[in-house]
Design an enzyme around this catalytic site. Structure first.
Site, PDB file in Angstrom:
ATOM      1  N   ARG A 170      43.421  42.325 108.702  1.00 56.26           N
ATOM      2  CA  ARG A 170      42.765  41.831 109.907  1.00 56.26           C
ATOM      3  C   ARG A 170      41.646  40.867 109.505  1.00 56.26           C
ATOM      4  NH1 ARG A 170      43.554  41.044 115.260  1.00 56.26           N
ATOM      5  NH2 ARG A 170      41.955  41.958 116.594  1.00 56.26           N
ATOM      6  N   THR A 194      48.879  37.719 113.696  1.00 57.95           N
ATOM      7  CA  THR A 194      48.506  36.963 114.898  1.00 57.95           C
ATOM      8  C   THR A 194      47.487  35.887 114.624  1.00 57.95           C
ATOM      9  OG1 THR A 194      47.670  37.238 117.164  1.00 57.95           O
ATOM     10  CG2 THR A 194      46.639  38.589 115.504  1.00 57.95           C
ATOM     11  N   GLY A 242      51.771  40.610 122.315  1.00 58.95           N
ATOM     12  CA  GLY A 242      51.461  40.846 123.731  1.00 58.95           C
ATOM     13  C   GLY A 242      50.062  41.364 123.989  1.00 58.95           C
ATOM     14  N   GLY A 243      49.134  41.151 123.045  1.00 61.46           N
ATOM     15  CA  GLY A 243      47.762  41.607 123.270  1.00 61.46           C
ATOM     16  C   GLY A 243      47.740  43.093 123.553  1.00 61.46           C
ATOM     17  N   THR A 279      51.296  36.333 119.286  1.00 57.19           N
ATOM     18  CA  THR A 279      51.296  37.172 118.095  1.00 57.19           C
ATOM     19  C   THR A 279      52.758  37.262 117.722  1.00 57.19           C
ATOM     20  OG1 THR A 279      49.389  38.425 118.850  1.00 57.19           O
ATOM     21  CG2 THR A 279      50.846  39.585 117.352  1.00 57.19           C
ATOM     22  N   ASP A 287      38.398  38.990 120.065  1.00 60.56           N
ATOM     23  CA  ASP A 287      38.785  40.404 120.188  1.00 60.56           C
ATOM     24  C   ASP A 287      37.602  41.365 120.039  1.00 60.56           C
ATOM     25  OD1 ASP A 287      41.404  40.125 120.855  1.00 60.56           O
ATOM     26  OD2 ASP A 287      42.228  40.618 118.898  1.00 60.56           O
ATOM     27  N   SER A 337      41.906  45.609 117.184  1.00 57.03           N
ATOM     28  CA  SER A 337      43.208  45.016 117.516  1.00 57.03           C
ATOM     29  C   SER A 337      44.052  45.997 118.329  1.00 57.03           C
ATOM     30  CB  SER A 337      43.940  44.691 116.214  1.00 57.03           C
ATOM     31  OG  SER A 337      45.261  44.276 116.481  1.00 57.03           O
ATOM     32  N   SER A 338      45.065  45.449 118.980  1.00 56.28           N
ATOM     33  CA  SER A 338      46.060  46.291 119.659  1.00 56.28           C
ATOM     34  C   SER A 338      47.410  46.258 118.958  1.00 56.28           C
ATOM     35  CB  SER A 338      46.259  45.807 121.095  1.00 56.28           C
ATOM     36  OG  SER A 338      45.055  45.864 121.793  1.00 56.28           O
TER      37      SER A 338
HETATM   38  O1  DON Z   1      44.955  41.846 117.673  1.00 58.51           O
HETATM   39  C1  DON Z   1      45.171  41.846 118.866  1.00 58.51           C
HETATM   40  O2  DON Z   1      45.297  42.861 119.516  1.00 58.51           O
HETATM   41  C2  DON Z   1      45.327  40.536 119.596  1.00 58.51           C
HETATM   42  N1  DON Z   1      44.621  39.503 118.914  1.00 58.51           N
HETATM   43  C3  DON Z   1      46.770  40.222 119.716  1.00 58.51           C
HETATM   44  C4  DON Z   1      46.991  38.999 120.555  1.00 58.51           C
HETATM   45  C5  DON Z   1      48.368  38.928 121.042  1.00 58.51           C
HETATM   46  O3  DON Z   1      49.191  39.778 120.819  1.00 58.51           O
HETATM   47  C6  DON Z   1      48.715  37.815 121.899  1.00 58.51           C
HETATM   48  N2  DON Z   1      50.166  37.803 122.046  1.00 58.51           N
HETATM   49  N3  DON Z   1      51.010  37.744 122.699  1.00 58.51           N
END
Ligand code: DON
Length: 561
Positions: A96, A388, A462-463, A370, A412, A441-442
């Site tokens: 990360r 990501t 997908g965040g 991501t 984030d 992060s997710s």
């Molecule tokens: O680490 C994370 O949770 C976010 N930065 C991920 C961002 C993300 O998945 C956007 N994508 N579709």
């Protein structure tokens, strides 16, 4: 498989493929790679065929995605690997991004202490110190078998000799000419200055040179020497705060995976600084307590139960989670225990939506890109890797001399300490910006084991929705025994505590269910799609690996041999 996806330099690789993608599921006996880009999956499979293991293939695929899937594939971002070898030993690698040493908790606030909306995702201050190269290098040093150079070379070739631009990328290229950053406007042009179009060859000579440094010098090719100097210079000249020292001091970390169980299965996923593993295990534990035999899949009662489960796990996430190196006291064991699940389950009202308490927790909007890749090799060792840039094309910024895009991962962090509202913001302490800290992060790269061996390899972009789409896919396979492609395609929902709304896939939930959920007190919000899952099932009974790439991934493919 589409010919247009093939650069000439990869023709020799593809020629030998026995098994191809493009079907709902791909079957292979000896190994498989599923990623958001077919060429990148082929690069990974070529490594497997050469005798590389799952780690080698994941590394080569990840570098290839940095060329072929630049909206999320990266060397300027960060991510996580979950690894299980054929005998069931597990580990994770955390690469990360980190806050630069000059970062401060108020760096995105105005003079009244309020967040300057959007500032934490914009410009060079939104860039976290990239971790990808360090993470892939650590994975190789510890667990790879083929020489490092052989894993980076295919991406050098793709960048140098060019790749055929897919329709998706061509669309991005065209759109970049309106409103994108100056860097991105130039990014999709060939050295002759012409914007590249669908089906044409796109070359990335500056990126090829950066990748050559990494190929020849390993991690130091990025964090020291020419590349690091240029990053430092570029940042300084353009208002960024990442320095040579930040780069030199960046290290990836090997961490023990989060471990949980669901019935006879073992679940291994990413621990903090991802919230994914903890929340996934908490939710699986809650579902294990529910009497699912009496609730029909995707009925109103089912969606309600799943949404309430998500609501609770996300409330816990917001309250407790952050970088473990800065939060040694996080109650991880408690949150993932069966007793705690009992407590959370017992206050779900099966008839009525709860109300998310805005005085406590909230959630931020997440970016748009991501990417996840899943790999399994002939011995059954598996890698689940999600990485990501945060938004699609991250910060949209980069040095033209280096040819890669910087993340905007600083977004984030919880940007306004102490301030949480009903809509956007969380201000809880564990995820406040501090120098050298990793943002929460997710991402939820996950491996499920059966009888101690990799069984399901899965993940998604997908965040915040990542945690929930992985959760539902895992449940679909373990509880409902769905084939992998069905599990991936089945209707998904998302609830993240706050904003207090139940997000659903517009064309997949019946109007009757929508109405019934509203009557139970849910606020519904439709979206065209949730999740872009990449999965592999190791079907030991049938002696075959079965892979599927989500139909929402336009260039994605499961490739095996
Ligand atoms: O680490 C994370 O949770 C976010 N930065 C991920 C961002 C993300 O998945 C956007 N994508 N579709």
């Amino acid at each position: 498989m589409s010919k247009l996806l093939y650069p000439r330099s990869l023709f020799f690789i593809s020629f030998f493929f026995i098994l191809i993608s493009g079907f709902a599921q791909t079957y292979a006996k000896n190994g498989m790679v599923v990623s958001d880009n077919e060429v990148a999956s082929q690069v990974g499979v070529a490594v497997l065929k050469k005798g590389g293991n799952a780690i080698d293939a994941a590394i080569a695929t990840a570098f290839a995605l940095a060329v072929t899937h630049p909206q999320a594939g990266n060397i300027g971002g960060g991510g996580f690997i979950v690894y299980m070898n054929a005998s069931g030993a597990t580990t994770t690698i955390d690469f990360r991004e980190k806050a630069p040493l000059a970062a401060t908790s108020d760096m995105f606030l105005d003079e009244n202490g309020k967040l300057i909306m959007g500032s934490n995702h914009k410009g060079l201050k939104s860039v976290g110190v990239p971790g990808t190269v360090a993470g892939l290098y650590m994975a190789h040093e510890k667990y790879g078998v083929l020489p490092w150079k052989e894993l980076v070379q295919p991406s050098v070739d793709l960048a140098k000799n060019g790749m055929i631009l897919t329709f998706t990328l061509a669309t991005h290229a065209r759109r970049s000419q309106e409103g994108a950053s100056a860097f991105l406007k130039e990014y999709f042009k060939n050295p002759n200055g012409k914007l590249v179009d669908f089906g044409e060859v796109w070359k990335q000579p500056a990126l090829a040179k950066t990748l050559e440094q990494i190929r020849d010098k390993g991690k130091d090719g990025f964090y020291k020497g020419k590349v690091a100097s240029e990053i430092h210079k570029f940042m300084k000249a353009n208002g960024g705060i990442i320095t040579r020292k930040d780069l030199k001091e960046y290290t990836a970390v090997e961490r023990a995976p989060m471990k949980g169980t669901y019935k006879e299965f073992e679940i291994y996923s990413m621990p903090p600084p991802s919230s994914g593993g903890v929340a996934l295990i908490e939710m699986m534990n809650i579902m294990e307590l529910a009497n699912l035999d009496s609730i029909q899949f995707n009925s109103t009662a089912y969606v309600h139960l799943v949404a309430e489960t998500m609501r609770r796990a996300f409330a816990d996430r917001a309250e407790h989670m952050g970088d473990p190196d800065f939060n040694p006291e996080m109650p991880i064991e408690k949150l993932t225990s069966k007793e705690f699940a009992q407590k959370r389950y017992s206050n779900i009202d099966l008839e009525r939506a709860s109300v998310s308490d805005s005085t406590k927790f909230g959630q931020l909007y997440d970016g748009a890109n991501t990417t996840h890749l899943s790999v399994i090799d002939k011995n059954g060792s598996a890698v689940s890797l999600t990485y990501t840039l945060e938004y699609s094309y991250g910060s949209q910024l980069g040095s033209p001399k280096l040819g890669f895009i910087f993340n905007n991962e600083m977004g984030d962090f919880n940007p306004q300490p102490g301030y949480t509202d009903r809509d956007w913001l969380i201000g809880t302490d564990p995820n406040i910006i501090k120098p050298g800290k990793r943002m929460l992060s997710s991402m939820t790269p996950t491996i499920v084991a059966r009888e101690g061996k990799p069984y399901l390899v899965i993940g998604s972009p997908g965040g915040r929705t990542i945690i929930n789409t992985v959760f539902q896919t895992v449940l679909n396979v373990l509880e409902y025994e769905m084939p992998i492609h069905k599990a991936i395609e089945a209707m998904k929902i998302h609830h993240q505590w706050l904003p207090d709304r139940l997000i659903f896939e517009t064309h997949l939930m019946s109007p009757d269910t929508q109405k019934a959920l509203e009557e139970m007190g849910h606020t519904l919000y439709g979206r065209s799609n949730l999740g872009r899952l990449m999965g592999i099932l190791n079907s030991t009974e049938q002696g075959v690996f079965i892979g599927a790439s989500d139909s929402s991934s336009p260039d994605g493919a499961a490739v095996g041999y």
